[in-house]
Design an enzyme around this catalytic site. Sequence first.
Site, PDB file in Angstrom:
ATOM      1  N   SER A 190      29.081  32.151  34.800  1.00 50.76           N
ATOM      2  CA  SER A 190      29.020  32.151  36.271  1.00 50.76           C
ATOM      3  C   SER A 190      30.260  32.757  36.902  1.00 50.76           C
ATOM      4  CB  SER A 190      28.810  30.722  36.785  1.00 50.76           C
ATOM      5  OG  SER A 190      29.813  29.869  36.292  1.00 50.76           O
ATOM      6  N   ASN A 226      31.851  19.004  35.490  1.00 48.21           N
ATOM      7  CA  ASN A 226      30.852  18.553  36.471  1.00 48.21           C
ATOM      8  C   ASN A 226      31.502  17.990  37.735  1.00 48.21           C
ATOM      9  OD1 ASN A 226      29.151  19.333  34.482  1.00 48.21           O
ATOM     10  ND2 ASN A 226      28.465  17.271  33.917  1.00 48.21           N
ATOM     11  N   THR A 229       8.048  34.285  80.262  1.00 43.36           N
ATOM     12  CA  THR A 229       7.334  33.427  79.315  1.00 43.36           C
ATOM     13  C   THR A 229       6.215  34.298  78.783  1.00 43.36           C
ATOM     14  OG1 THR A 229       5.820  32.567  80.968  1.00 43.36           O
ATOM     15  CG2 THR A 229       7.838  31.308  80.641  1.00 43.36           C
ATOM     16  N   HIS A 230       5.876  34.130  77.520  1.00 42.44           N
ATOM     17  CA  HIS A 230       4.869  34.988  76.864  1.00 42.44           C
ATOM     18  C   HIS A 230       5.239  36.465  76.959  1.00 42.44           C
ATOM     19  CE1 HIS A 230       2.260  31.389  77.107  1.00 42.44           C
ATOM     20  NE2 HIS A 230       2.762  31.280  78.329  1.00 42.44           N
ATOM     21  N   SER A 255      19.929  58.729  65.314  1.00 44.67           N
ATOM     22  CA  SER A 255      18.895  59.098  64.356  1.00 44.67           C
ATOM     23  C   SER A 255      19.275  60.427  63.721  1.00 44.67           C
ATOM     24  CB  SER A 255      17.555  59.235  65.086  1.00 44.67           C
ATOM     25  OG  SER A 255      16.702  60.112  64.371  1.00 44.67           O
ATOM     26  N   LYS A 278      18.325  59.612  70.277  1.00 39.48           N
ATOM     27  CA  LYS A 278      18.255  58.190  69.952  1.00 39.48           C
ATOM     28  C   LYS A 278      19.618  57.511  69.882  1.00 39.48           C
ATOM     29  CE  LYS A 278      15.059  56.462  67.662  1.00 39.48           C
ATOM     30  NZ  LYS A 278      13.939  55.577  67.655  1.00 39.48           N
ATOM     31  N   ASN A 326      20.274  53.672  68.619  1.00 36.52           N
ATOM     32  CA  ASN A 326      19.534  52.506  68.132  1.00 36.52           C
ATOM     33  C   ASN A 326      20.395  51.240  68.088  1.00 36.52           C
ATOM     34  OD1 ASN A 326      17.304  54.198  67.680  1.00 36.52           O
ATOM     35  ND2 ASN A 326      18.110  54.784  65.669  1.00 36.52           N
ATOM     36  N   GLU A 351      19.671  44.567  65.293  1.00 37.99           N
ATOM     37  CA  GLU A 351      18.558  44.516  64.338  1.00 37.99           C
ATOM     38  C   GLU A 351      19.009  43.913  63.009  1.00 37.99           C
ATOM     39  OE1 GLU A 351      15.730  48.224  65.543  1.00 37.99           O
ATOM     40  OE2 GLU A 351      17.722  48.700  64.842  1.00 37.99           O
ATOM     41  N   GLN A 391      24.028  25.453  38.769  1.00 37.03           N
ATOM     42  CA  GLN A 391      24.934  26.595  38.830  1.00 37.03           C
ATOM     43  C   GLN A 391      24.392  27.660  39.797  1.00 37.03           C
ATOM     44  OE1 GLN A 391      27.237  28.023  35.324  1.00 37.03           O
ATOM     45  NE2 GLN A 391      25.786  29.715  35.327  1.00 37.03           N
TER      46      GLN A 391
HETATM   47  N1  ARG Z   1      29.712  26.877  35.936  1.00 40.97           N
HETATM   48  C1  ARG Z   1      29.166  25.568  36.069  1.00 40.97           C
HETATM   49  C2  ARG Z   1      28.496  25.428  37.429  1.00 40.97           C
HETATM   50  O1  ARG Z   1      28.760  26.190  38.276  1.00 40.97           O
HETATM   51  C3  ARG Z   1      30.226  24.548  35.949  1.00 40.97           C
HETATM   52  C4  ARG Z   1      29.762  23.223  35.456  1.00 40.97           C
HETATM   53  C5  ARG Z   1      29.404  23.317  34.030  1.00 40.97           C
HETATM   54  N2  ARG Z   1      29.102  22.044  33.469  1.00 40.97           N
HETATM   55  C6  ARG Z   1      28.450  21.924  32.341  1.00 40.97           C
HETATM   56  N3  ARG Z   1      28.228  20.729  31.913  1.00 40.97           N
HETATM   57  N4  ARG Z   1      28.022  22.946  31.672  1.00 40.97           N
HETATM   58  O2  ARG Z   1      27.676  24.568  37.633  1.00 40.97           O
END
Ligand code: ARG
Length: 459
Positions: free
Chosen positions: A22, A110, A155-156, A277, A283, A285, A290, A322
Amino acid sequence: MALWGGRFQGETSALFKLFNDSLPVDYRLFEQDVLGSIAWADAIASVGIISASECTDLKAALNELLVDVQGDPAMILASGAEDIHSFVESALIAKVGNLGKKLHTGRSRNDQVATDLKLWCQSEGRALLERLQCLHSALLALAEREFDAVMPGYTHLQRAQPVTFGHWCLAYVEMIERDISRLNDALRRANTCPLGSGALAGTAYPIDRHALAAALNFAAPTLNSLDSVSDRDHVIELCSTASISMMHLSRMAEDLIFFNTGEAQFISLSDAVTSGSSLMPQKKNPDALELIRGKTGRVYGSLVGILTTMKALPLAYNKDMQEDKEGLFDVVDSWAICLDMAVLVLSGLNINRPNALAAAQQGYANATELADYLVAKGMPFREAHHVVGEVVVAAIEKQIALEDFSLEELSAFAAIIEEDVYPNLTLEACLGKRDVLGGTALRQIQQAIAAKKAQRNVR
Ligand code: ARG
């Protein structure tokens, strides 16, 4: 090197590493991870897991790492670490050797990731509050400048009754105030510290979690370790707050896109926020608006994404979680740039008063006034409504405004109509009569602006 090699004999597949890592997303939690680690070093020193001098060395190394990364931000991604927690720990071990290996005692990724992400939500949330405040100020300034610029209210998407541009601005001021209040609420609820919850059951060391929470500027520690590591309400609440706010920005964008059309021409947008454009030279825009409207969709998408990810997860942590960060980061980035862009658009906005006024005068926007006039002369409203309907049909046929009928013509519809009807049909009368709290009478708009400004001064 992974943090968990001991139990494994085979190699992890390269594809799995790519899938599982990650770091490419959570590198953005670097500072929070270091801050959390510094607080954790103090916490484990306080229960004798490391000595005071070891704690000092660990914290010095962590601070040094902050500086290293400031000088070379690319070093994080170049490390190839699994996630930001692994990166910080490996970098620490590279600096202080075996001492670095003690930091993770009693901690799990965790509770660590939950803490990092909540810290991130707090600091990004505060920055978003400032941006919302800027937009609030920009709308209020525009309301003040254009408090008496008359335009049709709809309205509408049919012309209904005249309002002023200032009144329109104040409508969005109300929405932004609710966004600010919602964000403050979300941040208040997210202001609890999960660190010390371990992997799921609580850390096995007698850490003072109140002190730990205070060290990280949280209002309090979380109270249940299973919930601490598996709660992502703060992510969901930020995404939902952003979604509601983006809905407001999108409606504002849509209004302005319409006001800016060749058909309406009530406003013109600055060159700074429009594009041309490649084919049609004439144009100009409204791209900024948007894109605000367009980005609203992806923000909703992330909200639905995280809700769906979380919906069937058993307690406590699961790797599914994750997936919480990519959407959240995108939500916060999108919301932030849209708020900035909205301020930029408003700051360069010009109102075409003659066009907006002319449009407010067309479309029989004073028909309600004629009905109210008949009511004042004693006719029941339902009957008055019907009579005015007939007057409007006749006016459409003749292609004239209600006030262009002669008194003779008008009194043919209802004998109680007299010369004094005409002052009731002017735009000034239409606006002036809405002199009630929240109404579009100029006096009410000025009072509303003054009240908002006074409120801002006490904040
Ligand atoms: N990269 C993990 C996340 O974002 C960190 C926690 C990982 N914990 C584990 N028990 N593998 O959730």
